[in-house]
Design a protein around this motif. Structure first.
Motif, short mmCIF file in Angstrom:
data_model
loop_
_atom_site.label_atom_id
_atom_site.label_comp_id
_atom_site.label_asym_id
_atom_site.label_seq_id
_atom_site.Cartn_x
_atom_site.Cartn_y
_atom_site.Cartn_z
N MET A 224 0.83 -1.20 0.00
CA MET A 224 0.00 0.00 0.00
C MET A 224 0.87 1.25 0.00
O MET A 224 1.74 1.44 0.85
N LEU A 225 0.66 2.13 -0.99
CA LEU A 225 1.33 3.43 -1.05
C LEU A 225 0.49 4.53 -0.40
O LEU A 225 1.02 5.42 0.23
N PHE A 226 -0.84 4.44 -0.58
CA PHE A 226 -1.75 5.41 0.04
C PHE A 226 -3.14 4.80 0.09
O PHE A 226 -3.55 4.09 -0.82
N ASP A 227 -3.88 5.12 1.16
CA ASP A 227 -5.26 4.63 1.29
C ASP A 227 -6.01 5.65 2.14
O ASP A 227 -5.81 5.72 3.35
N GLY A 228 -6.85 6.47 1.51
CA GLY A 228 -7.55 7.47 2.29
C GLY A 228 -8.33 8.43 1.40
O GLY A 228 -8.48 8.22 0.19
N LEU A 229 -8.83 9.50 2.03
CA LEU A 229 -9.68 10.47 1.35
C LEU A 229 -8.82 11.62 0.83
O LEU A 229 -8.05 12.22 1.56
N LEU A 230 -8.96 11.91 -0.47
CA LEU A 230 -8.27 13.03 -1.10
C LEU A 230 -9.27 14.18 -1.23
O LEU A 230 -10.27 14.08 -1.93
N LYS A 231 -9.02 15.28 -0.48
CA LYS A 231 -9.94 16.41 -0.47
C LYS A 231 -9.79 17.23 -1.75
O LYS A 231 -8.78 17.15 -2.45
N LYS A 232 -10.80 18.06 -2.03
CA LYS A 232 -10.80 18.89 -3.24
C LYS A 232 -9.59 19.82 -3.22
O LYS A 232 -9.30 20.48 -2.23
N GLY A 233 -8.86 19.84 -4.33
CA GLY A 233 -7.67 20.68 -4.44
C GLY A 233 -6.39 19.97 -4.04
O GLY A 233 -5.31 20.49 -4.28
N GLU A 234 -6.49 18.78 -3.41
CA GLU A 234 -5.30 18.05 -3.00
C GLU A 234 -4.79 17.15 -4.13
O GLU A 234 -5.55 16.73 -5.00
N SER A 235 -3.49 16.82 -4.06
CA SER A 235 -2.86 15.95 -5.05
C SER A 235 -1.95 14.95 -4.34
O SER A 235 -1.42 15.25 -3.25
N LYS A 236 -1.80 13.79 -4.94
CA LYS A 236 -0.87 12.78 -4.46
C LYS A 236 -0.08 12.25 -5.66
O LYS A 236 -0.63 12.09 -6.75
N THR A 237 1.21 12.01 -5.46
CA THR A 237 2.06 11.47 -6.52
C THR A 237 2.64 10.14 -6.05
O THR A 237 3.16 10.04 -4.94
N PHE A 238 2.54 9.13 -6.92
CA PHE A 238 3.03 7.79 -6.61
C PHE A 238 4.03 7.37 -7.69
O PHE A 238 3.84 7.67 -8.87
N GLN A 239 5.09 6.67 -7.26
CA GLN A 239 6.12 6.25 -8.20
C GLN A 239 6.58 4.84 -7.86
O GLN A 239 6.71 4.48 -6.69
N ASP A 240 6.80 4.03 -8.89
CA ASP A 240 7.24 2.65 -8.69
C ASP A 240 8.14 2.27 -9.86
O ASP A 240 8.11 2.92 -10.92
N SER A 241 8.92 1.21 -9.68
CA SER A 241 9.85 0.79 -10.72
C SER A 241 9.16 0.19 -11.92
O SER A 241 9.69 0.20 -13.02
N SER A 242 7.92 -0.36 -11.75
CA SER A 242 7.29 -1.01 -12.89
C SER A 242 5.78 -0.80 -12.99
O SER A 242 5.24 -0.75 -14.08
N LYS A 243 5.04 -0.66 -11.86
CA LYS A 243 3.58 -0.63 -11.97
C LYS A 243 2.98 0.05 -10.76
O LYS A 243 3.45 -0.10 -9.64
N VAL A 244 1.89 0.82 -10.99
CA VAL A 244 1.10 1.44 -9.92
C VAL A 244 -0.36 1.04 -10.13
O VAL A 244 -0.91 1.24 -11.22
N ASN A 245 -1.00 0.45 -9.11
CA ASN A 245 -2.40 0.05 -9.15
C ASN A 245 -3.23 1.07 -8.38
O ASN A 245 -2.91 1.41 -7.24
N LEU A 246 -4.33 1.55 -8.99
CA LEU A 246 -5.18 2.56 -8.39
C LEU A 246 -6.61 2.08 -8.26
O LEU A 246 -7.09 1.31 -9.11
N ILE A 247 -7.31 2.52 -7.19
CA ILE A 247 -8.76 2.41 -7.07
C ILE A 247 -9.27 3.82 -6.77
O ILE A 247 -8.83 4.45 -5.81
N LEU A 248 -10.16 4.33 -7.61
CA LEU A 248 -10.73 5.66 -7.44
C LEU A 248 -12.18 5.51 -7.01
O LEU A 248 -13.00 4.95 -7.75
N GLY A 249 -12.53 6.00 -5.82
CA GLY A 249 -13.90 5.87 -5.32
C GLY A 249 -14.89 6.72 -6.11
O GLY A 249 -16.01 6.30 -6.34
N ASP A 250 -14.49 7.90 -6.52
CA ASP A 250 -15.35 8.77 -7.36
C ASP A 250 -14.46 9.30 -8.47
O ASP A 250 -13.86 10.37 -8.37
N ALA A 251 -14.33 8.54 -9.55
CA ALA A 251 -13.40 8.87 -10.62
C ALA A 251 -13.77 10.16 -11.34
O ALA A 251 -12.92 10.79 -11.96
N GLY A 252 -15.03 10.57 -11.25
CA GLY A 252 -15.45 11.76 -11.99
C GLY A 252 -14.82 13.05 -11.50
O GLY A 252 -14.82 14.04 -12.23
N VAL A 253 -14.31 13.08 -10.27
CA VAL A 253 -13.70 14.32 -9.74
C VAL A 253 -12.18 14.29 -9.83
O VAL A 253 -11.52 15.23 -9.40
#
Length: 285
Positions: A224-253
């Motif tokens: 796990m790199l991050f697991d939580g609520l991303l508020k409006k206006g916030e950003s997160k950056t993730f980096q890996d040597s080969s692959k990053v897996n994402l789950i977006l709870g509300d992809a429209g925003v």
């Protein structure tokens, strides 16, 4: 394929009656329509779960018209849309039927309670030994360079005195003052540095531009790199040597930048998206 989970075993009754002998409704429910489309496509529940990454228990519950495990109307609609695409049927009539049965289309809701069973406490991070090591190396190199410079300056002074002899009128050239440089600590990568993403890694930037959304990010090892609520206006950056897996709870925003390139996918409000990006993207993995 699981035993007892073939499409033929789940076909509806040929005479149009349910198992208790009562006639089916003229228009099938959302769950029954998804089940019939899956069987017509020759797919099992395991096949659909593997293709969509929706857990088998949730697929079974939805096909039984039990949307409680989805975590709310917003996410139930997202699951319906995902399953409909997997079984090659149009999700729009199913979503309209769901809205009719559940009081209309819901407004987007916070995604924090979603996927409680999948959430893992973030790993405790230890001290940043890399930054400490870099600072130590910079200090050692600076000290060695300063010592070498002072030693060379002393040797040049002695040679000048031997060449000029003991004449009091000879002027001694002024030695240049050593220039001192201050090592500045390394800062976190800026947005411009992220845009120039390294070719040997995959870099994903997630920004909540139109609202807040729960997100989950894992590396290629499933850590796990991050697991939580991303508020409006916030950003997160993730980096890996080969692959990053994402789950977006509300992809429209959400706005995504992958390896320095903007992702132009038309994510719908309230849609749950599971995405994988690699070094060769911005195509979805």
């Amino acid at each position: 394929m699981s035993i007892g989970n073939s499409p033929e075993d789940e076909r509806p009754f040929e005479d149009g009656r349910s198992s208790d002998g009562h006639e089916e409704e003229a228009r099938p429910s959302v769950g029954r329509a998804l089940q019939q489309a899956r069987i017509a496509a020759g797919l099992t529940v395991d096949d659909v779960s593997s293709a969509t990454r929706v857990r088998i228990a949730i697929v079974h519950a939805i096909e039984a018209d039990d949307f409680t495990p989805c975590g709310g109307d917003v996410y139930a609609r997202g699951h319906i849309r995902t399953l409909a695409k997997a079984v090659h049927t149009d999700p729009a009539p199913l979503l309209a039927r769901y809205d009719d049965d559940h009081g209309g289309r819901p407004a987007p809701t916070p995604a924090a309670p979603l996927f409680e069973a999948e959430r893992i406490r973030p790993e405790r991070r230890g001290p940043n030994w890399t930054a400490a090591m870099v600072a130590a190396i910079v200090a050692v190199v600076g000290f060695v360079g300063f010592t070498a410079f002072k030693g060379g300056d002393s040797d040049s002074d002695a040679a000048s005195q031997v060449t000029q002899g003991a004449s009091p009128s000879a002027s001694k050239p002024a030695a240049p003052k050593p220039s001192t440089t201050t090592a500045t600590p390394k800062s976190d990568p800026s947005d411009s540095a992220i845009a120039a993403a390294p070719q040997d890694k995959v870099t994903v930037q997630v920004s909540a531009v139109d609202g807040r959304s729960w997100i989950s990010a894992k590396d290629h090892n499933g850590r796990m790199l991050f697991d939580g609520l991303l508020k409006k206006g916030e950003s997160k950056t993730f980096q890996d040597s080969s692959k990053v897996n994402l789950i977006l709870g509300d992809a429209g925003v959400i706005q995504l930048y992958v390896n320095g390139k903007k992702i132009e996918d038309d994510f719908q409000p309230g849609a749950v998206e599971r995405l994988t990006y690699t070094k060769g993207d911005p195509e979805v993995g």
